[in-house]
Design a protein around this motif. Structure first.
Motif, short mmCIF file in Angstrom:
data_model
loop_
_atom_site.label_atom_id
_atom_site.label_comp_id
_atom_site.label_asym_id
_atom_site.label_seq_id
_atom_site.Cartn_x
_atom_site.Cartn_y
_atom_site.Cartn_z
N LEU A 64 -0.43 2.71 8.57
CA LEU A 64 -1.27 1.90 9.46
C LEU A 64 -0.84 0.53 9.75
O LEU A 64 -0.68 -0.09 10.84
CB LEU A 64 -2.62 2.27 9.53
N ALA A 65 -1.01 -0.02 8.53
CA ALA A 65 -0.50 -1.64 8.64
C ALA A 65 1.02 -1.93 9.12
O ALA A 65 1.19 -2.82 9.82
CB ALA A 65 -0.62 -2.28 7.10
N GLN A 101 -3.46 4.19 4.96
CA GLN A 101 -3.52 2.60 5.06
C GLN A 101 -2.22 1.91 5.33
O GLN A 101 -2.21 0.94 6.19
CB GLN A 101 -4.78 2.12 4.36
N LEU A 154 0.92 -1.27 -0.14
CA LEU A 154 -0.18 0.01 -0.15
C LEU A 154 0.86 1.35 0.02
O LEU A 154 0.40 2.48 -0.77
CB LEU A 154 -0.99 -0.03 1.18
N GLN A 156 -3.63 5.27 -0.78
CA GLN A 156 -3.73 4.34 0.48
C GLN A 156 -2.48 4.68 1.13
O GLN A 156 -2.41 3.50 2.02
CB GLN A 156 -3.86 3.15 -0.33
#
Length: 167
Positions: free
Chosen positions: A107-108, A104, A93, A101
């Motif tokens: 965050l991952a 995201q 991402l 993205q």
């Protein structure tokens, strides 16, 4: 049609908790699976940390029992909990064209780092808690075993360099 060539009959549907109880790992000291903890409202890092704590307890006791380093048991038990797919997803991402993205992906990656920290701290804490428990268990076992009636209990060694006075 011969019995060996027949397709297996479908097994009756079972509730997920019933399948959990029949697993070979079920026992008194079994920690709850990470998915149940995550469903209870805690995040994945907390779930993995609790599972790693159980692995640390288990690894220390099994290692002492079979006289192998606890690291051997712990590493083989922790491998399925490693956040490899989360890291892969985060990197994918982050590197995607357009950068829409990226949040995201970031965050991952943070989730993967927190899972790795939870794994390490859970295992260490489990081993740390297991040490005094095993020590007390050995004391109770020695107290209950009573005196040894056969065999050497202590070996007496002569000191080197100490001579008896001549005279």
């Amino acid at each position: 049609m011969p019995r060996s060539l027949r397709p297996p009959s479908p097994s009756p549907p079972t509730h997920p908790s019933a399948r959990c109880c029949r697993s070979p790992c079920s026992g008194a000291g079994r920690s709850p699976p990470p998915s149940l903890i995550a469903q209870a409202g805690f995040g994945r890092p907390w779930a993995v940390g609790v599972a790693a704590f159980g692995i640390g307890l288990f690894g220390y006791t099994v290692g002492r029992r079979f006289r192998v380093p606890p690291l051997v048991v712990v590493v083989s038990a922790v491998v399925p909990l490693l956040p490899g797919l989360t890291i892969y997803r985060g990197l994918f991402l982050l590197g995607e064209q357009g950068g829409q993205q990226a949040a995201q992906g970031l965050l991952a990656m943070v989730t993967a780092a927190s899972v790795a920290i939870a794994l390490a701290s859970g295992v260490i804490l489990g081993e740390y808690v297991a040490q005094p428990v095993m020590r007390e268990a050995r004391r109770v076992e020695a107290r209950l075993a009573g005196p040894r009636l056969v065999g050497v209990t202590r070996s007496v060694r002569k000191r080197r360099g100490s001579r008896e006075p001549e005279g």
